[in-house]
Design a protein around this motif. Structure first.
Motif, PDB file in Angstrom:
ATOM      1  N   THR A 170      56.038  43.724  44.209  1.00 43.17           N
ATOM      2  CA  THR A 170      55.305  44.667  43.358  1.00 43.17           C
ATOM      3  C   THR A 170      53.789  44.528  43.500  1.00 43.17           C
ATOM      4  O   THR A 170      53.044  45.150  42.754  1.00 43.17           O
ATOM      5  N   GLY A 171      53.343  43.720  44.449  1.00 40.84           N
ATOM      6  CA  GLY A 171      51.905  43.582  44.677  1.00 40.84           C
ATOM      7  C   GLY A 171      51.177  42.828  43.597  1.00 40.84           C
ATOM      8  O   GLY A 171      49.952  42.977  43.441  1.00 40.84           O
ATOM      9  N   THR A 172      51.876  41.986  42.871  1.00 41.29           N
ATOM     10  CA  THR A 172      51.245  41.226  41.792  1.00 41.29           C
ATOM     11  C   THR A 172      50.110  40.357  42.315  1.00 41.29           C
ATOM     12  O   THR A 172      49.089  40.171  41.635  1.00 41.29           O
ATOM     13  N   ASP A 173      50.260  39.863  43.531  1.00 40.78           N
ATOM     14  CA  ASP A 173      49.231  39.009  44.120  1.00 40.78           C
ATOM     15  C   ASP A 173      47.944  39.776  44.431  1.00 40.78           C
ATOM     16  O   ASP A 173      46.886  39.168  44.642  1.00 40.78           O
ATOM     17  N   LEU A 174      48.009  41.114  44.456  1.00 40.20           N
ATOM     18  CA  LEU A 174      46.824  41.925  44.736  1.00 40.20           C
ATOM     19  C   LEU A 174      45.999  42.211  43.487  1.00 40.20           C
ATOM     20  O   LEU A 174      44.856  42.667  43.585  1.00 40.20           O
ATOM     21  N   LEU A 175      46.578  41.963  42.333  1.00 41.57           N
ATOM     22  CA  LEU A 175      45.911  42.343  41.086  1.00 41.57           C
ATOM     23  C   LEU A 175      44.589  41.609  40.834  1.00 41.57           C
ATOM     24  O   LEU A 175      43.642  42.224  40.323  1.00 41.57           O
ATOM     25  N   PRO A 176      44.456  40.312  41.146  1.00 42.04           N
ATOM     26  CA  PRO A 176      43.165  39.667  40.891  1.00 42.04           C
ATOM     27  C   PRO A 176      42.000  40.363  41.592  1.00 42.04           C
ATOM     28  O   PRO A 176      40.967  40.632  40.967  1.00 42.04           O
ATOM     29  N   ALA A 177      42.140  40.683  42.874  1.00 42.83           N
ATOM     30  CA  ALA A 177      41.044  41.347  43.589  1.00 42.83           C
ATOM     31  C   ALA A 177      40.815  42.756  43.056  1.00 42.83           C
ATOM     32  O   ALA A 177      39.666  43.197  42.898  1.00 42.83           O
ATOM     33  N   LEU A 178      41.893  43.474  42.754  1.00 45.84           N
ATOM     34  CA  LEU A 178      41.746  44.840  42.243  1.00 45.84           C
ATOM     35  C   LEU A 178      41.128  44.851  40.849  1.00 45.84           C
ATOM     36  O   LEU A 178      40.409  45.787  40.488  1.00 45.84           O
ATOM     37  N   LEU A 274      41.497  50.753  48.219  1.00 48.18           N
ATOM     38  CA  LEU A 274      41.989  51.072  46.883  1.00 48.18           C
ATOM     39  C   LEU A 274      40.986  50.635  45.821  1.00 48.18           C
ATOM     40  O   LEU A 274      40.769  51.347  44.833  1.00 48.18           O
ATOM     41  N   ALA A 275      40.392  49.482  46.020  1.00 44.26           N
ATOM     42  CA  ALA A 275      39.400  48.999  45.059  1.00 44.26           C
ATOM     43  C   ALA A 275      38.210  49.950  44.980  1.00 44.26           C
ATOM     44  O   ALA A 275      37.720  50.266  43.886  1.00 44.26           O
ATOM     45  N   GLU A 276      37.749  50.439  46.125  1.00 43.65           N
ATOM     46  CA  GLU A 276      36.626  51.364  46.134  1.00 43.65           C
ATOM     47  C   GLU A 276      36.998  52.680  45.463  1.00 43.65           C
ATOM     48  O   GLU A 276      36.197  53.277  44.720  1.00 43.65           O
ATOM     49  N   ALA A 277      38.211  53.149  45.690  1.00 44.31           N
ATOM     50  CA  ALA A 277      38.658  54.386  45.041  1.00 44.31           C
ATOM     51  C   ALA A 277      38.726  54.212  43.532  1.00 44.31           C
ATOM     52  O   ALA A 277      38.346  55.111  42.763  1.00 44.31           O
ATOM     53  N   ALA A 278      39.187  53.059  43.086  1.00 43.89           N
ATOM     54  CA  ALA A 278      39.259  52.799  41.651  1.00 43.89           C
ATOM     55  C   ALA A 278      37.871  52.786  41.030  1.00 43.89           C
ATOM     56  O   ALA A 278      37.658  53.319  39.929  1.00 43.89           O
ATOM     57  N   ARG A 279      36.922  52.183  41.731  1.00 43.18           N
ATOM     58  CA  ARG A 279      35.537  52.171  41.224  1.00 43.18           C
ATOM     59  C   ARG A 279      35.000  53.596  41.097  1.00 43.18           C
ATOM     60  O   ARG A 279      34.317  53.927  40.113  1.00 43.18           O
ATOM     61  N   ARG A 280      35.307  54.417  42.088  1.00 43.28           N
ATOM     62  CA  ARG A 280      34.814  55.799  42.045  1.00 43.28           C
ATOM     63  C   ARG A 280      35.374  56.534  40.829  1.00 43.28           C
ATOM     64  O   ARG A 280      34.626  57.196  40.103  1.00 43.28           O
TER      65      ARG A 280
END
Length: 321
Positions: A170-178, A274-280
């Motif tokens: 589920t990508g839980t490991d990606l959540l800290p960076a995001l 994805l992080a950049e899109a979220a910031r936008r």
């Protein structure tokens, strides 16, 4: 028509039981996995009726919808010896993407001539090895919750059940960076304590196990929907988010690339994108609302309840002919 199915996947079943039939759902005294009975957190019509194993023995059943490998034996026993596929028409509904030796995973119903194997996404049908079994794809249908989006809370909604246990799936490991790009509100089952598990400040990642009646309004208040899932079938929560009007930021994996068209969000296999899109979206609420509105239109057209039920009616007629 009387259709027997177990309460396995609440969200999917909620759409399926909107059809014109009588739906028989087994119930046992302990309401365990094989006898949950009617849903308590979803709204189901009166045409869904609880039946005990004893009642099923002599009940008229026109179709059995199997969803787990052991249900075939269970159905034969509870139906007084009537075997699904031989004595009663049957389909096997596969909710999940294959696991294990992908893409060589053999389906439990491979090489069966007595039933139809139904997948919920084209990706799943492509990756399961079903042998000679007849297969069909009936894409998800959603009971439209309406365009509720406000995006007034500058955080991302994430919906995932058991994020700690399911980990990389589920990508839980990606959540800290995001979470450095956008604060996260993670909804689902067993999300409490997620921030502590990930070593994140509580304000950057909040977990909340909400009942179904509160989930959609809570999602609609968040600025965007974040879908960091690496490997699973197409999450109904993503389609629900699109129906609500949220813009989507998601990993470009499994069926997501088909479900989220251009102009409704951002898909990538690169978490930094994805992080950049979220910031936008966080800083451009009007752009978020516009992409979310286009996403809702696309989701209603492709995953609407009318199309879903019509597809099932065609298959039911075919299976019983």
């Amino acid at each position: 028509m009387n259709i027997l199915l177990w309460h396995v996947h609440g969200s999917w079943t909620t759409a399926f039981v909107q059809g014109p039939h009588l739906y028989l759902v087994p119930v046992t005294p302990d309401r365990g996995p094989d006898g949950l009975g009617r849903a308590r957190t979803f709204s189901w019509p009166d045409s869904v009726r609880e039946v005990t194993p004893d009642q099923l023995r002599d009940a008229p059943v026109d179709l059995v919808v199997l969803q787990r490998p052991h249900e075939a034996e269970l159905a034969e026993r509870w139906l007084g010896g009537r075997r699904p596929g031989r004595d009663v028409p049957a389909v096997y509904l596969e909710h999940n993407a294959p696991d294990g030796d992908v893409p060589g995973t053999r389906h439990p119903c491979a090489d069966r001539s007595d039933l139809t194997l139904v997948h919920v996404t084209h990706f799943n049908r492509l990756f399961w090895d079903s042998g000679s079994t007849r297969t069909r794809v009936i894409e998800h249908g959603i009971v439209d919750p309406g365009h509720q989006y406000t995006g007034r809370i500058p955080r991302a909604a994430v919906v995932v059940n058991e994020p700690v246990r399911r980990g990389r799936h589920t990508g839980t490991d990606l959540l800290p960076a995001l979470s450095e790009a956008v604060p996260l509100d993670v909804f689902g089952m067993r999300t409490e304590g997620l921030a502590g598990h990930l070593g994140l400040p509580a304000d950057r990642c909040r977990g909340a196990d909400l009942p179904q009646r509160r989930l959609h309004p809570a999602m609609a208040e968040r600025r965007l929907y974040l879908h960091p899932v690496r490997w699973t079938s197409l999450g109904l929560s993503l389609l629900e988010a699109m129906h609500l009007g949220l813009p989507v930021v998601a990993l470009a994996t499994t069926e997501v690339v088909e479900a989220v068209p251009p102009g409704t969000g951002v898909l990538s296999t690169r978490p930094e994108v994805l992080a950049e899109a979220a910031r936008r979206y966080l800083h451009e609420p009007e752009a978020a609302a516009a992409d979310g509105a286009r996403g809702r239109q696309a989701a209603v057209e492709r995953y609407g309840l009318k199309r879903f039920l019509a597809d099932w009616e065609r298959l039911i007629t075919e299976v019983r002919s």
